[in-house]
Enzyme design. Structure first.
Site, PDB file in Angstrom:
ATOM      1  N   MET A   1     -12.076   4.490  -0.283  1.00  0.00           N
ATOM      2  CA  MET A   1     -12.701   4.706   1.029  1.00  0.00           C
ATOM      3  C   MET A   1     -13.359   6.074   0.965  1.00  0.00           C
ATOM      4  SD  MET A   1      -9.566   3.059   3.177  1.00  0.00           S
ATOM      5  CE  MET A   1      -8.479   3.266   1.777  1.00  0.00           C
TER       6      MET A   1
ATOM      7  N   ASP B   1      -6.558  -6.501   4.148  1.00  0.00           N
ATOM      8  CA  ASP B   1      -6.017  -5.142   4.195  1.00  0.00           C
ATOM      9  C   ASP B   1      -5.979  -4.624   5.627  1.00  0.00           C
ATOM     10  OD1 ASP B   1      -5.121  -2.645   3.591  1.00  0.00           O
ATOM     11  OD2 ASP B   1      -6.893  -2.037   2.430  1.00  0.00           O
TER      12      ASP B   1
ATOM     13  N   MET C   1     -11.268  -6.140   5.520  1.00  0.00           N
ATOM     14  CA  MET C   1     -10.487  -5.172   6.306  1.00  0.00           C
ATOM     15  C   MET C   1     -10.144  -5.794   7.660  1.00  0.00           C
ATOM     16  SD  MET C   1     -10.170  -2.589   4.295  1.00  0.00           S
ATOM     17  CE  MET C   1      -9.188  -1.675   5.486  1.00  0.00           C
TER      18      MET C   1
ATOM     19  N   HIS D   1      -1.208  -1.345  -4.319  1.00  0.00           N
ATOM     20  CA  HIS D   1      -2.480  -1.003  -3.665  1.00  0.00           C
ATOM     21  C   HIS D   1      -2.524   0.505  -3.390  1.00  0.00           C
ATOM     22  CE1 HIS D   1      -6.015  -2.022  -1.151  1.00  0.00           C
ATOM     23  NE2 HIS D   1      -5.571  -1.110  -0.298  1.00  0.00           N
TER      24      HIS D   1
ATOM     25  N   SER E   1       0.848  -1.195   0.000  1.00  0.00           N
ATOM     26  CA  SER E   1       0.000   0.000   0.000  1.00  0.00           C
ATOM     27  C   SER E   1       0.879   1.239   0.000  1.00  0.00           C
ATOM     28  CB  SER E   1      -0.887   0.023   1.248  1.00  0.00           C
ATOM     29  OG  SER E   1      -1.383   1.346   1.431  1.00  0.00           O
TER      30      SER E   1
ATOM     31  N   GLY F   1       1.276  -2.146   4.097  1.00  0.00           N
ATOM     32  CA  GLY F   1       1.894  -0.825   3.995  1.00  0.00           C
ATOM     33  C   GLY F   1       3.152  -0.764   4.819  1.00  0.00           C
TER      34      GLY F   1
ATOM     35  N   HIS G   1      -8.381   1.156  -3.917  1.00  0.00           N
ATOM     36  CA  HIS G   1      -9.293   0.933  -2.786  1.00  0.00           C
ATOM     37  C   HIS G   1      -9.948   2.263  -2.445  1.00  0.00           C
ATOM     38  CE1 HIS G   1      -9.508  -0.267   1.791  1.00  0.00           C
ATOM     39  NE2 HIS G   1     -10.703  -0.151   1.256  1.00  0.00           N
TER      40      HIS G   1
ATOM     41  N   ASP H   1      -4.663   3.621  -1.840  1.00  0.00           N
ATOM     42  CA  ASP H   1      -5.719   3.941  -0.881  1.00  0.00           C
ATOM     43  C   ASP H   1      -6.236   5.357  -1.079  1.00  0.00           C
ATOM     44  OD1 ASP H   1      -5.998   1.574   0.767  1.00  0.00           O
ATOM     45  OD2 ASP H   1      -3.958   1.972   1.480  1.00  0.00           O
TER      46      ASP H   1
ATOM     47  N   MET I   1      -8.857   8.127   0.135  1.00  0.00           N
ATOM     48  CA  MET I   1      -9.658   8.480   1.326  1.00  0.00           C
ATOM     49  C   MET I   1     -10.179   9.898   1.198  1.00  0.00           C
ATOM     50  SD  MET I   1      -7.285   6.968   4.370  1.00  0.00           S
ATOM     51  CE  MET I   1      -6.486   5.366   4.250  1.00  0.00           C
TER      52      MET I   1
HETATM   53  C1  DX5 Z   1      -6.263   1.283   5.734  1.00  0.00           C
HETATM   54  C2  DX5 Z   1      -5.771   1.052   4.318  1.00  0.00           C
HETATM   55  C3  DX5 Z   1      -4.694   0.028   4.250  1.00  0.00           C
HETATM   56  C4  DX5 Z   1      -3.531   0.302   5.129  1.00  0.00           C
HETATM   57  C5  DX5 Z   1      -2.503  -0.760   5.158  1.00  0.00           C
HETATM   58  O1  DX5 Z   1      -7.299   2.177   5.732  1.00  0.00           O
HETATM   59  O2  DX5 Z   1      -6.808   0.650   3.487  1.00  0.00           O
HETATM   60  O3  DX5 Z   1      -4.324  -0.243   2.901  1.00  0.00           O
HETATM   61  O4  DX5 Z   1      -2.940   1.515   4.836  1.00  0.00           O
HETATM   62  O5  DX5 Z   1      -1.451  -0.306   5.943  1.00  0.00           O
HETATM   63  P1  DX5 Z   1      -0.788  -1.194   7.061  1.00  0.00           P
HETATM   64  O6  DX5 Z   1      -0.227  -2.390   6.360  1.00  0.00           O
HETATM   65  O7  DX5 Z   1       0.268  -0.310   7.620  1.00  0.00           O
HETATM   66  O8  DX5 Z   1      -1.835  -1.565   8.068  1.00  0.00           O
HETATM   67 ZN    ZN Z   2      -6.417  -0.291   1.469  1.00  0.00          ZN
END
Ligand code: DX5
Ligand code: ZN
Length: 229
Positions: free
Chosen positions: A72, A176, A141, A37, A12, A198, A70, A39, A41
């Site tokens: 969010m 994730d 998740m 990946h 990520s 990540g 992804h 993210d 947000m």
């Molecule tokens: C959380 C994200 C993940 C997250 C993963 O909201 O969707 O992709 O950043 O990060 P780690 O591996 O650090 O939990």
């Molecule tokens: Zn994610």
């Protein structure tokens, strides 16, 4: 994109250097990442803001393989075409993001992307049951979404239930949040094949010193493959 159930590591870029996304994507792929990946947000569906379709389009030329986006965000539907045009191979929306997830999944496939559905820790596996023939991926998740570096929440039973529901369908199970060499075997053993990580990938490395990314990716893969059924 071809389908298989081999373990795939999807770093990520939430844990990457935000001033250097292109070089970071190239570095993780060179170090053995299978997917990238991404993210997204919105500060509304989750309490954090990252970036949108323009950034996805900017990093796309730096990714040779699968760009796994992804979302969010809520609402989702007004932005699907923009993320597809930005080059997303997979677009994943949360079942909790609105009342019309069925319509959202239809729109993702209509836009030419693979359709993913994400489940927060509080949402049961059964939420996916009516949608199994319209998805390419289910993202379980294992943290409450919004931030990297959180503690893994054990969703092994949910993963096992989803693996049973999916049967022979070509649907990936992605995990994730909080994935590292200690937690990866739990979910891989239950049937997950895409492991997002990540912090556990980016720790210790940088664009100037990418070798730790490779060590980290290999450690997660080895831990997962050791138990993968
Ligand atoms: C959380 C994200 C993940 C997250 C993963 O909201 O969707 O992709 O950043 O990060 P780690 O591996 O650090 O939990
Ligand atoms: Zn994610």
């Amino acid at each position: 994109m071809t389908f298989d159930r081999k373990i795939k590591i999807a770093p990520s870029i939430l844990a990457a250097d935000f001033a250097n996304f292109g070089a970071e994507c190239e570095a993780i792929e060179a170090q053995g990442a299978d997917w990238v990946h991404v993210d997204v947000m919105d500060g509304h569906f989750v309490p954090n803001i990252t970036f949108g379709p323009a950034t996805c389009a900017a990093i796309r030329p730096h990714i040779k393989g699968v760009m796994d986006v992804h979302l969010m965000i809520a609402p989702v539907d007004p932005y699907i075409d923009a993320f597809a045009a930005a080059g997303a191979d997979v677009i994943t929306a949360h079942v909790e993001a609105g009342p019309h997830i069925h319509r959202t999944l239809q729109a993702i496939r209509a836009a030419g992307a693979k359709a993913g559905i994400a489940l927060n820790p509080g949402t049961p596996a059964s939420a996916v049951e009516p949608l199994l023939d319209m998805i390419d991926l289910v993202c379980v998740m294992t943290v409450n979404p919004g931030f990297g570096g959180q503690k893994f929440i054990d969703m092994t039973d949910k993963v096992r239930a989803l693996r049973g529901l999916i049967g022979d369908r070509p649907v990936h199970i992605e995990i994730d949040g909080g994935v590292d060499p200690d937690t990866a075997p739990l979910v891989a053993g239950a049937g997950a094949d895409v492991l997002v990580a990540g912090s556990a990938v980016f720790r210790g490395g940088s664009v100037g010193n990418p070798a730790p990314y490779g060590d980290n990716i290999r450690a997660i893969r080895a831990a997962a493959e050791g138990v993968y059924a």
